[in-house]
Design a protein around this motif. Structure first.
Motif, PDB file in Angstrom:
ATOM      1  N   MET A  35       0.848  -1.190   0.000  1.00 40.20           N
ATOM      2  CA  MET A  35       0.000   0.000   0.000  1.00 40.20           C
ATOM      3  C   MET A  35       0.886   1.244   0.000  1.00 40.20           C
ATOM      4  SD  MET A  35      -3.392  -0.012  -0.011  1.00 40.20           S
ATOM      5  CE  MET A  35      -3.822  -1.473   0.941  1.00 40.20           C
ATOM      6  N   HIS A  36       0.624   2.153  -0.910  1.00 41.84           N
ATOM      7  CA  HIS A  36       1.457   3.352  -1.002  1.00 41.84           C
ATOM      8  C   HIS A  36       1.191   4.285   0.176  1.00 41.84           C
ATOM      9  CE1 HIS A  36       3.048   7.177  -2.610  1.00 41.84           C
ATOM     10  NE2 HIS A  36       3.830   6.405  -3.346  1.00 41.84           N
ATOM     11  N   ARG A  37       2.251   4.989   0.586  1.00 45.33           N
ATOM     12  CA  ARG A  37       2.142   5.910   1.728  1.00 45.33           C
ATOM     13  C   ARG A  37       1.011   6.925   1.535  1.00 45.33           C
ATOM     14  NH1 ARG A  37       7.299   9.436   3.951  1.00 45.33           N
ATOM     15  NH2 ARG A  37       6.130  11.153   4.886  1.00 45.33           N
ATOM     16  N   ASN A  38       0.787   7.354   0.294  1.00 48.44           N
ATOM     17  CA  ASN A  38      -0.253   8.355   0.036  1.00 48.44           C
ATOM     18  C   ASN A  38      -1.652   7.826   0.345  1.00 48.44           C
ATOM     19  OD1 ASN A  38      -1.051  11.006  -1.032  1.00 48.44           O
ATOM     20  ND2 ASN A  38      -2.015   9.811  -2.655  1.00 48.44           N
ATOM     21  N   GLU A  39      -1.841   6.502   0.196  1.00 45.68           N
ATOM     22  CA  GLU A  39      -3.149   5.911   0.502  1.00 45.68           C
ATOM     23  C   GLU A  39      -3.496   6.113   1.975  1.00 45.68           C
ATOM     24  OE1 GLU A  39      -6.401   2.898  -0.547  1.00 45.68           O
ATOM     25  OE2 GLU A  39      -4.897   3.765  -1.862  1.00 45.68           O
ATOM     26  N   TYR A  40      -2.531   5.866   2.846  1.00 45.72           N
ATOM     27  CA  TYR A  40      -2.767   6.064   4.280  1.00 45.72           C
ATOM     28  C   TYR A  40      -2.997   7.539   4.593  1.00 45.72           C
ATOM     29  CZ  TYR A  40      -0.908   1.321   4.581  1.00 45.72           C
ATOM     30  OH  TYR A  40      -0.695  -0.024   4.412  1.00 45.72           O
ATOM     31  N   ARG A  41      -2.249   8.406   3.934  1.00 39.05           N
ATOM     32  CA  ARG A  41      -2.420   9.843   4.174  1.00 39.05           C
ATOM     33  C   ARG A  41      -3.822  10.293   3.780  1.00 39.05           C
ATOM     34  NH1 ARG A  41       1.986  11.493   2.046  1.00 39.05           N
ATOM     35  NH2 ARG A  41       1.223  11.867  -0.061  1.00 39.05           N
ATOM     36  N   GLN A  42      -4.336   9.812   2.670  1.00 39.59           N
ATOM     37  CA  GLN A  42      -5.680  10.182   2.245  1.00 39.59           C
ATOM     38  C   GLN A  42      -6.738   9.666   3.219  1.00 39.59           C
ATOM     39  OE1 GLN A  42      -6.559  12.288  -0.217  1.00 39.59           O
ATOM     40  NE2 GLN A  42      -4.348  12.623  -0.439  1.00 39.59           N
ATOM     41  N   ARG A  43      -6.525   8.487   3.765  1.00 43.67           N
ATOM     42  CA  ARG A  43      -7.469   7.950   4.746  1.00 43.67           C
ATOM     43  C   ARG A  43      -7.494   8.822   6.000  1.00 43.67           C
ATOM     44  NH1 ARG A  43      -5.370   1.688   4.261  1.00 43.67           N
ATOM     45  NH2 ARG A  43      -6.270   1.234   2.192  1.00 43.67           N
ATOM     46  N   ARG A  44      -6.313   9.199   6.465  1.00 37.65           N
ATOM     47  CA  ARG A  44      -6.259  10.063   7.660  1.00 37.65           C
ATOM     48  C   ARG A  44      -6.919  11.410   7.377  1.00 37.65           C
ATOM     49  NH1 ARG A  44      -0.984   7.845   7.826  1.00 37.65           N
ATOM     50  NH2 ARG A  44      -0.059   9.756   7.000  1.00 37.65           N
ATOM     51  N   LYS A  45      -6.718  11.925   6.187  1.00 39.40           N
ATOM     52  CA  LYS A  45      -7.324  13.199   5.814  1.00 39.40           C
ATOM     53  C   LYS A  45      -8.848  13.093   5.865  1.00 39.40           C
ATOM     54  CE  LYS A  45      -7.363  16.678   2.108  1.00 39.40           C
ATOM     55  NZ  LYS A  45      -6.818  17.030   0.769  1.00 39.40           N
ATOM     56  N   ARG A  46      -9.385  11.979   5.389  1.00 37.51           N
ATOM     57  CA  ARG A  46     -10.841  11.772   5.447  1.00 37.51           C
ATOM     58  C   ARG A  46     -11.337  11.710   6.884  1.00 37.51           C
ATOM     59  NH1 ARG A  46     -12.697   6.682   2.284  1.00 37.51           N
ATOM     60  NH2 ARG A  46     -14.698   7.390   3.138  1.00 37.51           N
ATOM     61  N   LEU A  47     -10.602  10.963   7.719  1.00 32.66           N
ATOM     62  CA  LEU A  47     -10.993  10.859   9.125  1.00 32.66           C
ATOM     63  C   LEU A  47     -10.948  12.218   9.805  1.00 32.66           C
ATOM     64  CD1 LEU A  47     -11.729   9.305  11.681  1.00 32.66           C
ATOM     65  CD2 LEU A  47      -9.281   8.824  11.999  1.00 32.66           C
ATOM     66  N   LEU A  48      -9.872  12.957   9.636  1.00 31.27           N
ATOM     67  CA  LEU A  48      -9.744  14.276  10.254  1.00 31.27           C
ATOM     68  C   LEU A  48     -10.848  15.211   9.779  1.00 31.27           C
ATOM     69  CD1 LEU A  48      -5.867  14.542   9.991  1.00 31.27           C
ATOM     70  CD2 LEU A  48      -7.160  14.622  12.139  1.00 31.27           C
ATOM     71  N   GLY A  49     -11.246  15.071   8.509  1.00 29.20           N
ATOM     72  CA  GLY A  49     -12.317  15.910   7.985  1.00 29.20           C
ATOM     73  C   GLY A  49     -13.672  15.603   8.585  1.00 29.20           C
ATOM     74  N   MET A  50     -13.860  14.384   9.100  1.00 24.93           N
ATOM     75  CA  MET A  50     -15.131  14.004   9.723  1.00 24.93           C
ATOM     76  C   MET A  50     -15.173  14.357  11.204  1.00 24.93           C
ATOM     77  SD  MET A  50     -16.174  10.341   8.013  1.00 24.93           S
ATOM     78  CE  MET A  50     -14.601   9.530   8.268  1.00 24.93           C
ATOM     79  N   MET A  51     -14.014  14.613  11.802  1.00 29.58           N
ATOM     80  CA  MET A  51     -13.963  14.888  13.233  1.00 29.58           C
ATOM     81  C   MET A  51     -14.340  16.338  13.512  1.00 29.58           C
ATOM     82  SD  MET A  51     -10.418  12.855  14.095  1.00 29.58           S
ATOM     83  CE  MET A  51     -10.293  13.538  15.765  1.00 29.58           C
ATOM     84  N   PRO A  52     -15.140  16.589  14.548  1.00 29.47           N
ATOM     85  CA  PRO A  52     -15.509  17.968  14.872  1.00 29.47           C
ATOM     86  C   PRO A  52     -14.330  18.752  15.442  1.00 29.47           C
ATOM     87  CG  PRO A  52     -16.351  16.476  16.542  1.00 29.47           C
ATOM     88  CD  PRO A  52     -15.777  15.614  15.451  1.00 29.47           C
ATOM     89  N   GLU A  53     -14.477  20.044  15.475  1.00 30.23           N
ATOM     90  CA  GLU A  53     -13.454  20.915  16.048  1.00 30.23           C
ATOM     91  C   GLU A  53     -13.202  20.547  17.510  1.00 30.23           C
ATOM     92  OE1 GLU A  53     -12.789  25.741  16.764  1.00 30.23           O
ATOM     93  OE2 GLU A  53     -14.538  24.980  15.688  1.00 30.23           O
ATOM     94  N   ASN A  54     -11.937  20.651  17.898  1.00 34.72           N
ATOM     95  CA  ASN A  54     -11.534  20.433  19.290  1.00 34.72           C
ATOM     96  C   ASN A  54     -11.729  18.982  19.752  1.00 34.72           C
ATOM     97  OD1 ASN A  54     -10.349  21.516  21.632  1.00 34.72           O
ATOM     98  ND2 ASN A  54     -12.328  21.636  22.653  1.00 34.72           N
ATOM     99  N   SER A  55     -11.560  18.036  18.830  1.00 35.63           N
ATOM    100  CA  SER A  55     -11.671  16.618  19.179  1.00 35.63           C
ATOM    101  C   SER A  55     -10.327  15.934  18.992  1.00 35.63           C
ATOM    102  CB  SER A  55     -12.735  15.934  18.319  1.00 35.63           C
ATOM    103  OG  SER A  55     -12.392  16.001  16.941  1.00 35.63           O
ATOM    104  N   ILE A  56     -10.237  14.686  19.432  1.00 41.74           N
ATOM    105  CA  ILE A  56      -9.019  13.899  19.328  1.00 41.74           C
ATOM    106  C   ILE A  56      -9.405  12.448  19.084  1.00 41.74           C
ATOM    107  CG2 ILE A  56      -8.933  13.568  21.843  1.00 41.74           C
ATOM    108  CD1 ILE A  56      -5.887  13.512  21.671  1.00 41.74           C
ATOM    109  N   ALA A  57      -8.664  11.764  18.227  1.00 52.75           N
ATOM    110  CA  ALA A  57      -8.871  10.333  17.993  1.00 52.75           C
ATOM    111  C   ALA A  57      -7.656   9.572  18.500  1.00 52.75           C
ATOM    112  CB  ALA A  57      -9.079  10.054  16.512  1.00 52.75           C
TER     113      ALA A  57
END
Length: 437
Positions: free
Chosen positions: A1-23
Motif C-alpha cells: 500500500m502506497h504511503r499516500n493511501e494512508y495519508r488520504q485515509r487520515r485526511k478523510r478521518l480528520l475531515g469528519m472529526m468535529p473541532e476540538n476533538s481527538i482520535a
C-alpha cells in the motif's frame, strides 16, 4: 500500500472529526502463546488502515487543525539490545520518515504526554472494550483531569469505529487489487488441496498443503484458522481440529483463505475425497451450487445482503421440498425458517482486512443497499448432522458449503475467487490427479 493511501485515509478521518476533538487508536498487543513464546504479531486492522505501521506497542493520535501536527504516534524507540533479540525497530525518527508521522513520542512516556493532549478536548474518539489495559489508563487520565482545577476533561467519548468502519466498507482500487491477489492465491491453494487429496490422508495433511501455497505466494498467514472437515466434521460450522482421517466415499469441506498485505480471502469448496461424487452427494451439491449462483446473481447495486440471502434460501427450499426433506407451502417454510435445521447461517458477510469485516448491515433499521466497492462473501450450504432425525440414512453426516468472494461493481458483482474450481465436472477432473508441485 502506497504511503499516500494512508495519508488520504487520515485526511478523510480528520475531515469528519468535529473541532476540538481527538482520535486515539491503539494497535494490538503482543499475545503470549505459552512460556517465553508469543503468537505471531498482527497489527489491529483499523490502526493499520490509517497508519501502515506494523510494530506492536503503539498508539496513533489524530487531532484536526493542530499546529504542531495532526498525526502523532507513540511507539517504541530504537534499542540496540532489544533489537538484537527481536529485530529492528523503526524508532521515533523512522516512524516520522516512513509513515508521515508529524510528532512522535516514546511509548514509555504516554502517561506524561497523552493526558495533556486530551486536556480541553470536547470529544475523544476512542473505542472502549478492545484494549482493556489502555482502557484502564484512559479512565485514570480522565479521572485525574477532573480533579485538577486547571484541566477540563472531555465531555464525550465516542467509538472511533463509527467513523472508520464506514470508510473501510467501500474499498479503494488499491484495496481491490490486494483482495484480488489474496483470492488468486487462495484459489490456487484450494486446487492444490483437491489435487493432492486421497482417501487415508489426515485432514492436517491437507491443511499443510494450503499453508504451503499461501506462504510460497507471499502470505505469512491464513486470514483465519482453516477448516478442513472430512465427512460429518463438515456439519460443525467452525470445525478447526483438522485431525481426522479422510474416508473413501466421504466429502471434504475446506473453508480457507489467505491474508495478503492484511487483506483477506474467504473460500469454501466441498469435494469427494476419492474424486467421484455419489449420486446423493451429486444431487445435494448441485442444489447448493444452484443456490449460490442465484445468490451471486443478486449481488448488485441497491440490492441488499438480505436479497442475496433470500435468493439462496428460496432455491434451497425449492430443492429440499422437491426431495421430500421439507413438507409444506413454500411461503410458510420461508416465513417460519423451517429450512434452518439444514441451513442455519446467513449467506454472506462483509470481507476486507478482517474476514468478518466492519460495516453495518442495516442503516436506521433497514437493510443497507449494496454499493460499488463493497465486498461480500456468498456461501450457502446444507448440513445433515449424523444425529438428525427423520432423514434418509445416506444423508447423515453430509455437509456441503460453497463460498466465493464478490466485489460489488457498477454492473453487478465481480467474483474475485472465480479461479477456484467448483463445478462438478471441474472438481471430478482435478481431485486426486497428482501430487502438489
Amino acid at each position: 500500500m502506497h504511503r499516500n493511501e494512508y495519508r488520504q485515509r487520515r485526511k478523510r478521518l480528520l475531515g469528519m472529526m468535529p473541532e476540538n476533538s481527538i482520535a486515539i487508536l491503539p494497535t494490538s498487543p503482543a499475545h503470549p502463546r505459552n512460556r517465553d513464546v508469543e503468537f505471531p504479531f498482527r497489527p489491529e486492522s483499523t490502526f493499520h488502515y490509517l497508519t501502515g505501521f506494523d510494530e506492536p506497542e503503539a498508539v496513533a493520535v489524530m487531532i484536526p487543525d493542530r499546529e504542531e501536527g495532526e498525526f502523532l504516534m507513540f511507539c517504541r524507540d530504537r534499542d540496540a539490545h532489544a533489537e538484537r533479540w527481536d529485530g529492528q525497530r523503526l524508532g521515533l525518527k523512522g516512524v516520522r520518515r516512513r509513515h508521515g508521522v508529524e510528532q512522535s513520542f516514546d511509548i514509555e512516556s504516554i502517561d506524561r504526554h497523552l493526558p495533556d493532549l486530551i486536556d480541553g478536548r470536547s470529544c475523544i474518539f476512542y473505542t472502549i472494550g478492545n484494549h482493556p489495559a489502555l482502557d484502564r489508563r484512559m479512565i485514570e487520565w480522565i479521572s485525574a483531569l477532573r480533579i485538577r482545577s486547571r484541566m477540563q476533561p472531555p465531555a464525550d467519548i465516542v467509538p472511533v469505529d463509527r467513523l472508520v468502519d464506514e470508510m473501510r466498507l467501500r474499498k479503494s482500487e488499491t484495496e481491490m487489487d490486494a483482495m484480488r491477489e489474496a483470492a488468486r492465491i487462495s484459489a490456487r491453494a484450494h486446487e492444490r488441496a483437491m489435487r493432492i487429496c486421497r482417501p487415508g490422508m489426515n485432514e492436517c495433511e491437507i491443511e499443510a498443503e494450503l499453508m504451503h501455497e499461501f506462504m510460497r505466494s507471499g502470505c505469512r498467514s491464513p486470514a483465519y484458522p482453516s477448516i478442513v472437515a472430512g465427512g460429518a466434521n463438515a456439519c460443525v460450522l467452525h470445525y478447526v481440529s483438522n485431525d481426522c482421517v479422510l474416508e473413501d466415499g466421504g466429502l471434504l469441506l475446506i473453508d480457507a483463505g489467505a491474508e495478503y498485505r492484511y487483506y483477506a480471502a474467504d473460500i469454501t469448496r466441498t469435494f469427494p475425497v476419492n474424486g467421484k461424487f455419489s449420486p446423493t452427494q451429486r444431487d445435494l451439491y448441485a442444489l447448493v451450487l444452484a443456490a449460490q449462483e442465484a445468490a451471486i446473481a443478486a449481488v448488485a447495486p441497491k440490492n441488499t445482503l438480505e436479497d442475496v440471502h433470500q435468493a439462496a434460501v428460496e432455491t434451497l427450499v425449492d430443492g429440499l421440498t422437491g426431495m421430500g426433506l421439507i413438507k409444506g407451502r413454500r411461503n410458510d417454510i420461508l416465513k417460519n425458517h423451517r429450512y434452518a435445521r439444514f441451513y442455519m447461517h446467513r449467506t454472506g458477510h462483509w470481507l476486507g482486512m478482517d474476514v468478518h469485516d466492519v460495516g453495518d448491515y442495516r442503516v436506521k433499521g433497514e437493510w443497507r443497499g449494496l454499493a460499488p466497492g463493497m465486498v461480500t462473501t456468498v456461501e450457502p450450504g446444507l448440513y445433515f448432522a449424523p444425529d438428525e432425525r427423520n432423514i434418509p440414512d445416506e444423508l447423515r453426516g453430509i455437509g456441503i458449503r460453497i463460498e466465493d468472494d464478490v466485489l460489488v461493481n457498477e454492473d453487478g458483482g465481480e467474483v474475485l475467487t472465480a479461479a477456484a474450481a467448483k463445478s462438478i465436472e471441474e472438481i471430478e477432473a482435478i481431485t486426486g490427479t497428482g501430487s502438489a508441485s
